[in-house]
Design an enzyme around this catalytic site. Structure first.
Site, PDB file in Angstrom:
ATOM      1  CE  LYS A 203       0.042 -11.283   7.636  1.00  0.00           C
ATOM      2  NZ  LYS A 203       0.131  -9.773   8.346  1.00  0.00           N
ATOM      3  NE  ARG A 239      -2.462  -4.756   4.989  1.00  0.00           N
ATOM      4  CZ  ARG A 239      -2.010  -5.848   3.944  1.00  0.00           C
ATOM      5  NH1 ARG A 239      -2.062  -7.232   4.399  1.00  0.00           N
ATOM      6  NH2 ARG A 239      -1.613  -5.719   2.805  1.00  0.00           N
TER       7      ARG A 239
HETATM    8  N1  HH2 Z   1       0.720  -7.895   6.279  1.00  0.00           N
HETATM    9  C1  HH2 Z   1       1.204  -7.953   4.968  1.00  0.00           C
HETATM   10  C2  HH2 Z   1       1.508  -6.693   4.351  1.00  0.00           C
HETATM   11  N2  HH2 Z   1       1.271  -5.642   4.799  1.00  0.00           N
HETATM   12  N3  HH2 Z   1       0.338  -3.957   6.411  1.00  0.00           N
HETATM   13  C3  HH2 Z   1       0.161  -4.217   7.964  1.00  0.00           C
HETATM   14  N4  HH2 Z   1       0.099  -2.849   8.361  1.00  0.00           N
HETATM   15  N5  HH2 Z   1       0.014  -4.912   8.724  1.00  0.00           N
HETATM   16  C4  HH2 Z   1       0.045  -6.541   8.222  1.00  0.00           C
HETATM   17  O1  HH2 Z   1      -0.220  -7.412   8.930  1.00  0.00           O
HETATM   18  C5  HH2 Z   1       0.328  -6.523   6.866  1.00  0.00           C
HETATM   19  C6  HH2 Z   1       0.606  -5.241   6.113  1.00  0.00           C
HETATM   20  C7  HH2 Z   1       1.273  -9.256   4.425  1.00  0.00           C
HETATM   21  O2  HH2 Z   1       0.099  -9.740   3.620  1.00  0.00           O
HETATM   22  P1  HH2 Z   1      -0.004  -9.443   2.225  1.00  0.00           P
HETATM   23  O3  HH2 Z   1      -0.125  -8.068   1.858  1.00  0.00           O
HETATM   24  O4  HH2 Z   1      -1.134 -10.309   1.759  1.00  0.00           O
HETATM   25  O5  HH2 Z   1       1.121 -10.380   1.532  1.00  0.00           O
HETATM   26  P2  HH2 Z   1       2.266  -9.799   0.838  1.00  0.00           P
HETATM   27  O6  HH2 Z   1       3.130  -8.895   2.043  1.00  0.00           O
HETATM   28  O7  HH2 Z   1       3.018 -10.798   0.139  1.00  0.00           O
HETATM   29  O8  HH2 Z   1       1.931  -9.085  -0.478  1.00  0.00           O
END
Ligand code: HH2
Length: 260
Positions: A203, A239
């Site tokens: 992040k 995660r």
């Molecule tokens: N962060 C993201 C997405 N889902 N779920 C939980 N429970 N906690 C988190 O911190 C979290 C999440 C964002 O990261 P990412 O999936 O890599 O990106 P994007 O939302 O752009 O697909």
């Protein structure tokens, strides 16, 4: 928890896993590397994003879930009851809802009926606007109060409390200071009595702390440091996008705490 985003626009791996075979292979590799579960998502929640339709989300994730059925422990990253229903039918064990059952309250009943595990995450506002000047008087106390209320809602809808984990939502309506304070004061969330999941991987706050004020992502080294710091403060689910490096780092951090 490994992350596989089946999206064109996720903030750090957008487009990498759009092909279902590639996505399924990544999920299998993550489990071989030591992930206990893989979070499959078909909708980016990055700051500024608008969301996708049920049909588009299903089109992205169902082929991946079909390829993984039974072979890999799967979490479905969705806020939509219909997507979760299909995912559970295809073997998903956990629903990870970044809206904590606010976007689609029907999702709680779907999770309850499936006997699924649930992750409830805090977000201030919605992805389109959440990073526009987020403010709290006491970020840890306010996030905890929100999660306590959503935990009660989920239990009221029939989800077994022992199947629920809570997540401060790193980067979801938070400044760099808020994100680090939430990890520093993780005890405030742990006091709710449920396992805590932390998702700091890649992040932008990490990139900012290591010297780039305009960072949109953070480097692997910083992601690992944040995961270890969260683990030391009591997080039990991390995660992450880079499973192997995190599993190795967490094995060492664990050996310090409980012995090798
Ligand atoms: N962060 C993201 C997405 N889902 N779920 C939980 N429970 N906690 C988190 O911190 C979290 C999440 C964002 O990261 P990412 O999936 O890599 O990106 P994007 O939302 O752009 O697909």
């Amino acid at each position: 928890m490994g992350v596989v985003n089946v999206t064109p626009d996720s903030f750090s791996d957008g487009g990498v896993h759009l092909d279902a075979d590639v996505a399924a292979a990544s999920a299998r590799r993550m489990v071989e590397e030591g992930a206990a579960i893989v979070d499959i998502g078909g909708e980016s929640t990055r700051p500024g994003s608008d969301g996708v339709s049920v049909d588009e989300e299903l089109r992205r994730v169902v082929p991946v879930l079909e390829r993984l059925a039974g072979a890999v422990p799967v979490s479905i990253d969705t806020a939509k009851a219909e997507v979760a229903r299909r995912a559970f039918a295809l073997g998903a064990e956990l629903v990870n809802d970044v809206t904590a059952f606010r976007a689609d309250p029907e999702l709680a009943g779907v999770a309850a009926d499936a006997g699924a595990y649930v992750c409830l995450m805090h977000m201030l506002g919605e992805p389109r606007t959440m990073q526009l000047d987020p403010r709290y008087d006491d970020v840890a106390a306010e996030v905890a109060a929100f999660l306590e209320e959503r935990l009660a809602f989920a239990v009221g809808e029939g989800v077994a409390e022992e199947r629920i984990c809570l997540d401060p939502g790193i980067g979801f309506g938070k400044t760099v200071e808020h994100n680090f304070e939430l990890v520093r004061r993780l005890d405030v969330l742990l006091a709710l009595g449920r396992p805590v999941l932390v998702g700091f991987s890649r992040k932008s706050s990490l990139g900012k702390v290591v010297g780039d004020p305009d960072a949109r992502t953070g480097p692997l080294s910083a992601s690992v440091a944040a995961a270890v710091a969260a683990y030391e403060r009591g997080a039990t689910i991390l995660r992450v996008h880079d499973v192997c490096e995190h599993v190795e780092a967490l094995a060492v951090a664990r050996a310090v705490v409980v012995g090798p």
